[in-house]
Enzyme design. Sequence first.
Site, PDB file in Angstrom:
ATOM      1  N   PRO A 247       0.838  -1.201   0.000  1.00  0.00           N
ATOM      2  CA  PRO A 247       0.000   0.000   0.000  1.00  0.00           C
ATOM      3  C   PRO A 247       0.873   1.251   0.000  1.00  0.00           C
ATOM      4  O   PRO A 247       1.491   1.597   1.003  1.00  0.00           O
ATOM      5  CB  PRO A 247      -0.796  -0.129   1.303  1.00  0.00           C
ATOM      6  CG  PRO A 247       0.036  -1.005   2.178  1.00  0.00           C
ATOM      7  CD  PRO A 247       0.789  -1.933   1.284  1.00  0.00           C
ATOM      8  N   ASP A 423       5.885   2.180   2.060  1.00  0.00           N
ATOM      9  CA  ASP A 423       4.962   1.061   2.273  1.00  0.00           C
ATOM     10  C   ASP A 423       4.263   1.286   3.617  1.00  0.00           C
ATOM     11  O   ASP A 423       4.900   1.224   4.667  1.00  0.00           O
ATOM     12  CB  ASP A 423       5.755  -0.244   2.269  1.00  0.00           C
ATOM     13  CG  ASP A 423       4.871  -1.483   2.370  1.00  0.00           C
ATOM     14  OD1 ASP A 423       3.702  -1.356   2.786  1.00  0.00           O
ATOM     15  OD2 ASP A 423       5.357  -2.588   2.044  1.00  0.00           O
ATOM     16  N   HIS A 424       2.945   1.514   3.571  1.00  0.00           N
ATOM     17  CA  HIS A 424       2.219   1.853   4.796  1.00  0.00           C
ATOM     18  C   HIS A 424       2.064   0.664   5.743  1.00  0.00           C
ATOM     19  O   HIS A 424       1.658   0.827   6.892  1.00  0.00           O
ATOM     20  CB  HIS A 424       0.843   2.415   4.444  1.00  0.00           C
ATOM     21  CG  HIS A 424       0.410   3.534   5.341  1.00  0.00           C
ATOM     22  ND1 HIS A 424       0.781   3.618   6.668  1.00  0.00           N
ATOM     23  CD2 HIS A 424      -0.357   4.634   5.115  1.00  0.00           C
ATOM     24  CE1 HIS A 424       0.259   4.696   7.211  1.00  0.00           C
ATOM     25  NE2 HIS A 424      -0.435   5.333   6.295  1.00  0.00           N
ATOM     26  N   ARG A 425       2.402  -0.541   5.285  1.00  0.00           N
ATOM     27  CA  ARG A 425       2.424  -1.686   6.204  1.00  0.00           C
ATOM     28  C   ARG A 425       3.598  -1.569   7.171  1.00  0.00           C
ATOM     29  O   ARG A 425       3.533  -2.031   8.319  1.00  0.00           O
ATOM     30  CB  ARG A 425       2.547  -3.001   5.431  1.00  0.00           C
ATOM     31  CG  ARG A 425       1.404  -3.318   4.486  1.00  0.00           C
ATOM     32  CD  ARG A 425       1.716  -4.573   3.679  1.00  0.00           C
ATOM     33  NE  ARG A 425       2.932  -4.415   2.894  1.00  0.00           N
ATOM     34  CZ  ARG A 425       3.477  -5.377   2.150  1.00  0.00           C
ATOM     35  NH1 ARG A 425       2.912  -6.595   2.114  1.00  0.00           N
ATOM     36  NH2 ARG A 425       4.565  -5.157   1.453  1.00  0.00           N
ATOM     37  N   VAL A 427       5.587   1.508   7.480  1.00  0.00           N
ATOM     38  CA  VAL A 427       5.883   2.870   7.901  1.00  0.00           C
ATOM     39  C   VAL A 427       4.581   3.618   8.143  1.00  0.00           C
ATOM     40  O   VAL A 427       3.718   3.694   7.261  1.00  0.00           O
ATOM     41  CB  VAL A 427       6.712   3.600   6.822  1.00  0.00           C
ATOM     42  CG1 VAL A 427       7.069   5.004   7.296  1.00  0.00           C
ATOM     43  CG2 VAL A 427       7.969   2.806   6.478  1.00  0.00           C
TER      44      VAL A 427
END
Length: 453
Positions: A247, A423-425, A427
């Site tokens: 994401p 990567d929002h997983r 960070v």
Amino acid sequence: MATDFHLPDLGEGLPEAELVQWLVAEGDTVTLNQTIAEVETAKAIVELPSPYAGVVTALHASAGDVIEVGSVLISFDVDGAEPEAPTEPAAQVAEPAEERAQPNLVGYGAAPRGAGRPQRRVRSGARPPAASDTAVLEAAPHDAIHAEPADVLRERPRSTPPVRKLAKELGVDLALVEASGVTGLISRTDIETYAAGIRARESSASVPATAPASTTPMDGERVIRIPVRGVRKHTADAMVRSAFTAPHVTTFHTVDVTATSELIASLRSDRSLADHRIGVMAVAAKAVCLALIRHPELNSRWDAENGEILQHRYVNLGIAAATSRGLVVPNISDAEQLTLVELADAIGQLAETARAGKTAPGQMSGGTFSITNVGVFGVDAGTPILNPGEAGILALGAVRRQPWEHRGEIALRDVMTLSLSFDHRLVDGEQGARFLRDVADILREPGRAMLLR
């Protein structure tokens, strides 16, 4: 004894390669480790050394053919069935003989460049080798360089398979085309421009002087089909995999980099650093390495199989390089250990090697964070896609001289926009913003780097 040579595993588990050109012909006598062909994988152009000394009896593929690993590539008539020992230690260990009949030839110990290669005559009317050709052509003997044009010997003009296909479709002899780029590779634009010139000359000779000759490269075929292979295919697959797996979030920050510009100008005026090209990319790379130490979340990897986040305690810094073969992102190993000057040298060497298509497959994997410089194209910002497996990528925008608030007044300053995708997983938004601010702070005041550890 007749012996077949199968296309070996060229590294990174790549299943196939495209034959760029043969450097031998049927009937040629070859020596051990003599380079016999160039093949293009999804990551680089690779030279294949011969594991045998003998006579070439058959070539089982033509330039442009895509060959699967393990397929018969060439046949030899040799004294023994077993390949002779390499003249140099192998850089990579071959698989056991009981598991593979064909050795893995990556780093097999090929002879030095130009050694034992058959030379080829320049086609009639071809230009003699130019100074820029030394970047991509093997060195010819000293007497051959200064011989008459009819006797000059050189390698086949260097270009990519799609460009050679286009040249064939347009009826253009590659030997007559001058490469316009610094790498010496003939590009699509070179072919189209040359073809347009031919059409213009033909038109001027066959139509009245009042009729304008067409010089646009869009003449002829309305649609040109270009096979998706090599680097272009690899990049496309990687970007789709990244976009639909991680994401993505992109955040932007515009910063006054006047102090960085002044630092670069000062370093370039230093005679002791005359051999080192230090630019904004090198300073940004150093800033990224320092900021990653404080924000390891941006230097991590998502391990879905084990349900873990892997934080790297080293920085393998990827540098996006636009080449005639497509986008490649080789990386600089342990970049956090390098000085600013060493980083600048590494970036320059990496870019030069990438544009020549000579990047080793191992340099294209294992990256932990990447930088792309869209500013060289005059672009201010973008939303870069993550290199698969990495948590972040930073895009550097163009440095522009514009009015900016400085010490309570409006002044002309050097300003640049930074674009960080992550990567929002791995960070959170806050972590990404703090990392970007730290990078920006260093570029705004390079002296702040002295405070970081």
